[in-house]
Design a protein around this motif. Structure first.
Motif, PDB file in Angstrom:
ATOM      1  N   ILE A  68       0.830  -1.194   0.000  1.00  0.00           N
ATOM      2  CA  ILE A  68       0.000   0.000   0.000  1.00  0.00           C
ATOM      3  C   ILE A  68       0.869   1.249   0.000  1.00  0.00           C
ATOM      4  CG2 ILE A  68      -1.863  -1.159   1.259  1.00  0.00           C
ATOM      5  CD1 ILE A  68      -1.058   0.606   3.702  1.00  0.00           C
ATOM      6  N   GLU A  69       0.265   2.325  -0.441  1.00  0.00           N
ATOM      7  CA  GLU A  69       0.844   3.649  -0.274  1.00  0.00           C
ATOM      8  C   GLU A  69       0.128   4.271   0.925  1.00  0.00           C
ATOM      9  OE1 GLU A  69       0.151   5.610  -3.966  1.00  0.00           O
ATOM     10  OE2 GLU A  69       1.692   4.487  -5.045  1.00  0.00           O
ATOM     11  N   PRO A  70       0.776   4.344   2.086  1.00  0.00           N
ATOM     12  CA  PRO A  70       0.090   4.813   3.303  1.00  0.00           C
ATOM     13  C   PRO A  70      -0.257   6.300   3.230  1.00  0.00           C
ATOM     14  CG  PRO A  70       2.436   4.523   3.711  1.00  0.00           C
ATOM     15  CD  PRO A  70       2.185   3.986   2.342  1.00  0.00           C
ATOM     16  N   TYR A  71      -1.550   6.600   3.417  1.00  0.00           N
ATOM     17  CA  TYR A  71      -2.027   7.981   3.336  1.00  0.00           C
ATOM     18  C   TYR A  71      -2.184   8.624   4.711  1.00  0.00           C
ATOM     19  CZ  TYR A  71      -3.127   7.604  -1.673  1.00  0.00           C
ATOM     20  OH  TYR A  71      -3.036   7.471  -3.034  1.00  0.00           O
ATOM     21  N   PHE A  72      -2.754   7.858   5.669  1.00  0.00           N
ATOM     22  CA  PHE A  72      -2.917   8.433   7.007  1.00  0.00           C
ATOM     23  C   PHE A  72      -3.120   7.329   8.036  1.00  0.00           C
ATOM     24  CE2 PHE A  72      -7.246   8.376   5.226  1.00  0.00           C
ATOM     25  CZ  PHE A  72      -7.979   7.793   6.246  1.00  0.00           C
ATOM     26  N   LEU A  73      -2.933   7.696   9.318  1.00  0.00           N
ATOM     27  CA  LEU A  73      -3.124   6.802  10.462  1.00  0.00           C
ATOM     28  C   LEU A  73      -4.289   7.301  11.300  1.00  0.00           C
ATOM     29  CD1 LEU A  73       0.533   6.258  11.667  1.00  0.00           C
ATOM     30  CD2 LEU A  73      -1.096   4.393  11.375  1.00  0.00           C
ATOM     31  N   LYS A  74      -4.985   6.360  11.924  1.00  0.00           N
ATOM     32  CA  LYS A  74      -6.053   6.740  12.838  1.00  0.00           C
ATOM     33  C   LYS A  74      -6.124   5.727  13.971  1.00  0.00           C
ATOM     34  CE  LYS A  74     -10.937   7.984  13.196  1.00  0.00           C
ATOM     35  NZ  LYS A  74     -12.228   8.181  12.508  1.00  0.00           N
ATOM     36  N   ILE A  75      -6.308   6.221  15.196  1.00  0.00           N
ATOM     37  CA  ILE A  75      -6.512   5.337  16.336  1.00  0.00           C
ATOM     38  C   ILE A  75      -7.996   5.350  16.669  1.00  0.00           C
ATOM     39  CG2 ILE A  75      -6.067   7.154  18.059  1.00  0.00           C
ATOM     40  CD1 ILE A  75      -4.751   4.928  19.780  1.00  0.00           C
ATOM     41  N   PHE A  76      -8.551   4.158  16.883  1.00  0.00           N
ATOM     42  CA  PHE A  76      -9.992   4.033  17.138  1.00  0.00           C
ATOM     43  C   PHE A  76     -10.229   2.839  18.038  1.00  0.00           C
ATOM     44  CE2 PHE A  76     -14.255   2.402  15.802  1.00  0.00           C
ATOM     45  CZ  PHE A  76     -15.012   3.476  16.240  1.00  0.00           C
ATOM     46  N   LYS A  77     -10.833   3.090  19.191  1.00  0.00           N
ATOM     47  CA  LYS A  77     -11.154   2.035  20.151  1.00  0.00           C
ATOM     48  C   LYS A  77      -9.946   1.146  20.450  1.00  0.00           C
ATOM     49  CE  LYS A  77     -16.150   1.905  19.420  1.00  0.00           C
ATOM     50  NZ  LYS A  77     -16.448   2.469  20.732  1.00  0.00           N
ATOM     51  N   GLN A  78      -8.855   1.773  20.865  1.00  0.00           N
ATOM     52  CA  GLN A  78      -7.637   1.098  21.325  1.00  0.00           C
ATOM     53  C   GLN A  78      -6.862   0.386  20.223  1.00  0.00           C
ATOM     54  OE1 GLN A  78     -10.259  -0.487  24.862  1.00  0.00           O
ATOM     55  NE2 GLN A  78      -8.145  -1.083  25.212  1.00  0.00           N
ATOM     56  N   ARG A  79      -7.155   0.696  18.947  1.00  0.00           N
ATOM     57  CA  ARG A  79      -6.407   0.085  17.858  1.00  0.00           C
ATOM     58  C   ARG A  79      -5.950   1.164  16.876  1.00  0.00           C
ATOM     59  NH1 ARG A  79     -10.119  -4.499  18.413  1.00  0.00           N
ATOM     60  NH2 ARG A  79      -8.905  -6.398  18.679  1.00  0.00           N
ATOM     61  N   ILE A 112       0.944  11.398  -3.164  1.00  0.00           N
ATOM     62  CA  ILE A 112      -0.495  11.390  -2.928  1.00  0.00           C
ATOM     63  C   ILE A 112      -1.179  12.294  -3.947  1.00  0.00           C
ATOM     64  CG2 ILE A 112      -2.320  11.924  -1.257  1.00  0.00           C
ATOM     65  CD1 ILE A 112      -0.351  11.346   0.968  1.00  0.00           C
ATOM     66  N   ALA A 113      -2.290  11.817  -4.482  1.00  0.00           N
ATOM     67  CA  ALA A 113      -3.029  12.596  -5.463  1.00  0.00           C
ATOM     68  C   ALA A 113      -3.364  13.975  -4.891  1.00  0.00           C
ATOM     69  CB  ALA A 113      -4.298  11.873  -5.873  1.00  0.00           C
ATOM     70  N   PRO A 114      -3.162  15.034  -5.683  1.00  0.00           N
ATOM     71  CA  PRO A 114      -3.389  16.392  -5.169  1.00  0.00           C
ATOM     72  C   PRO A 114      -4.821  16.659  -4.733  1.00  0.00           C
ATOM     73  CG  PRO A 114      -3.067  16.401  -7.556  1.00  0.00           C
ATOM     74  CD  PRO A 114      -2.703  15.035  -7.078  1.00  0.00           C
ATOM     75  N   ASP A 115      -5.773  15.875  -5.243  1.00  0.00           N
ATOM     76  CA  ASP A 115      -7.173  16.094  -4.858  1.00  0.00           C
ATOM     77  C   ASP A 115      -7.585  15.276  -3.639  1.00  0.00           C
ATOM     78  OD1 ASP A 115      -6.983  13.670  -6.147  1.00  0.00           O
ATOM     79  OD2 ASP A 115      -8.873  13.869  -7.228  1.00  0.00           O
ATOM     80  N   PHE A 116      -6.623  14.538  -3.039  1.00  0.00           N
ATOM     81  CA  PHE A 116      -6.939  13.744  -1.848  1.00  0.00           C
ATOM     82  C   PHE A 116      -6.688  14.574  -0.605  1.00  0.00           C
ATOM     83  CE2 PHE A 116      -5.910  10.955   1.692  1.00  0.00           C
ATOM     84  CZ  PHE A 116      -6.987  10.095   1.686  1.00  0.00           C
ATOM     85  N   ASP A 117      -7.698  14.662   0.264  1.00  0.00           N
ATOM     86  CA  ASP A 117      -7.599  15.388   1.520  1.00  0.00           C
ATOM     87  C   ASP A 117      -7.988  14.437   2.643  1.00  0.00           C
ATOM     88  OD1 ASP A 117      -8.842  16.995   3.831  1.00  0.00           O
ATOM     89  OD2 ASP A 117      -7.840  18.562   2.672  1.00  0.00           O
ATOM     90  N   ALA A 118      -7.017  14.057   3.490  1.00  0.00           N
ATOM     91  CA  ALA A 118      -7.256  13.059   4.530  1.00  0.00           C
ATOM     92  C   ALA A 118      -8.338  13.503   5.506  1.00  0.00           C
ATOM     93  CB  ALA A 118      -5.956  12.759   5.278  1.00  0.00           C
ATOM     94  N   GLU A 119      -8.304  14.762   5.919  1.00  0.00           N
ATOM     95  CA  GLU A 119      -9.292  15.250   6.875  1.00  0.00           C
ATOM     96  C   GLU A 119     -10.700  15.194   6.288  1.00  0.00           C
ATOM     97  OE1 GLU A 119     -10.161  19.165   9.720  1.00  0.00           O
ATOM     98  OE2 GLU A 119      -8.355  19.054   8.474  1.00  0.00           O
ATOM     99  N   ASN A 120     -10.824  15.567   5.017  1.00  0.00           N
ATOM    100  CA  ASN A 120     -12.126  15.512   4.361  1.00  0.00           C
ATOM    101  C   ASN A 120     -12.577  14.067   4.158  1.00  0.00           C
ATOM    102  OD1 ASN A 120     -14.317  17.024   2.903  1.00  0.00           O
ATOM    103  ND2 ASN A 120     -13.576  15.777   1.202  1.00  0.00           N
ATOM    104  N   PHE A 121     -11.601  13.164   3.965  1.00  0.00           N
ATOM    105  CA  PHE A 121     -11.901  11.752   3.735  1.00  0.00           C
ATOM    106  C   PHE A 121     -12.547  11.116   4.956  1.00  0.00           C
ATOM    107  CE2 PHE A 121     -10.871   7.228   3.344  1.00  0.00           C
ATOM    108  CZ  PHE A 121     -11.169   6.982   2.007  1.00  0.00           C
ATOM    109  N   VAL A 122     -12.129  11.525   6.157  1.00  0.00           N
ATOM    110  CA  VAL A 122     -12.608  10.878   7.385  1.00  0.00           C
ATOM    111  C   VAL A 122     -13.726  11.640   8.087  1.00  0.00           C
ATOM    112  CG1 VAL A 122     -10.305   9.906   7.758  1.00  0.00           C
ATOM    113  CG2 VAL A 122     -10.951  12.003   8.939  1.00  0.00           C
ATOM    114  N   LYS A 123     -13.968  12.886   7.723  1.00  0.00           N
ATOM    115  CA  LYS A 123     -14.809  13.752   8.548  1.00  0.00           C
ATOM    116  C   LYS A 123     -16.250  13.281   8.673  1.00  0.00           C
ATOM    117  CE  LYS A 123     -16.223  17.223   5.080  1.00  0.00           C
ATOM    118  NZ  LYS A 123     -17.674  17.124   5.309  1.00  0.00           N
TER     119      LYS A 123
END
Length: 217
Positions: A68-79, A112-123
Motif C-alpha cells: 500500500i501507499e500509506p495515506y494516514f493513520l487513525k486510532i480508534f477504540k484502542q487500535r 499522494i493525489a493532489p485532490d486527496f484530503d485526509a481530513e475531508n476523507f474521514v470527517k
C-alpha cells in the motif's frame, strides 16, 4: 496530534510518579502500537510503500504480499489503523496494525493525489469504515442520564444537542456504517434512532439478529 501528544505527555508525567500505587491503577491497552507503529509512521513521513502480510478476522488464510501507499493513520477504540492505496486493487483500503505481519518499508516513493484530503476523507465517518456513500442527517434521542455521557464525550465531531425536559436530541452529519450501528447498539435502551429511516432499519435488523441468537422474536 499536538493535543494528543500533550495529553499523553501529561499522563506520562503523572504516572511516572505513582509507582508505589501502580498495582491499583488500571489502564487500557493499545497493543497495536508496539510492533509496527514506528515503521508505518516512517513510511508515511517518507512517502514510501509499505509491504506486509495481513490476517483479517473475516478469513482463515492471510493475505500475503500486500503493498500500500500509506495515506494516514487513525486510532480508534484502542487500535491503530493505516489507510492507503492498495497497489494491486487500485482502491483505498484500511488495515489494522495488530493484524499486520512481516511489515517492511519499500524503496519506491509515491505521491499522494493532489485532490486527496485526509481530513475531508474521514470527517463524515464514525470510526474506521470509510465509504463513498453520501452522509446523512442523523437524529438520536437519549434519556437525560445518557445525554450527560454523550455531552461529555461526543460520538462525532458534528454532534449538536437540543435539550428537552426529559430527553435530549442529538444531531449528526455522517455516513451510515456498521461500526456506527454497533455504537448505537452499545448504548442499549437509553437511546432511540429517530431518523433517518435507513439507520432505523439497520439498527432494527441488528436487534432482530441478536434476538434470533436466543430463539426470541
Amino acid at each position: 496530534v499536538t493535543d494528543w501528544l500533550l495529553n499523553s505527555a501529561a499522563m506520562s508525567n503523572v504516572l511516572s510518579s505513582v509507582r508505589d500505587v501502580s498495582e491499583r491503577i488500571f489502564l487500557e491497552d493499545v497493543p497495536s502500537a508496539r510492533l509496527y507503529l514506528s515503521q508505518v509512521i516512517s513510511a508515511l513521513r517518507e512517502q514510501l510503500q509499505l509491504h506486509f502480510t495481513y490476517r483479517p478476522y473475516t478469513r482463515v488464510n492471510p493475505t500475503r504480499d500486500v503493498v500500500i501507499e500509506p495515506y494516514f493513520l487513525k486510532i480508534f477504540k484502542q487500535r491503530w489503523y493505516v489507510t492507503g492505496l492498495n497497489i494491486r486493487d487500485k482502491i483505498i483500503k484500511t488495515y489494522a496494525l495488530d493484524r499486520m505481519e512481516d511489515v517492511a518499508i519499500g524503496s519506491e516513493k509515491f505521491t499522494i493525489a493532489p485532490d486527496f484530503d485526509a481530513e475531508n476523507f474521514v470527517k463524515d465517518s464514525f470510526g474506521i469504515v470509510f465509504t463513498q456513500a453520501d452522509p446523512h442527517d442523523v437524529l438520536i434521542r437519549a434519556n437525560t442520564r445518557r445525554a450527560k455521557y454523550m455531552r461529555a464525550l461526543p460520538l462525532h465531531h458534528s454532534q449538536r444537542e437540543e435539550i428537552h425536559d426529559s430527553f435530549s436530541d442529538f444531531h449528526y452529519r455522517l455516513r451510515l456504517t456498521p461500526d456506527f450501528v454497533q455504537e448505537i447498539l452499545s448504548l442499549g435502551p437509553d437511546v432511540k434512532v429517530i431518523s433517518p429511516p435507513e439507520l432505523k432499519a439497520m439498527v432494527t435488523e441488528a436487534l432482530r439478529s441478536a434476538l434470533d441468537q436466543y430463539g426470541l422474536k
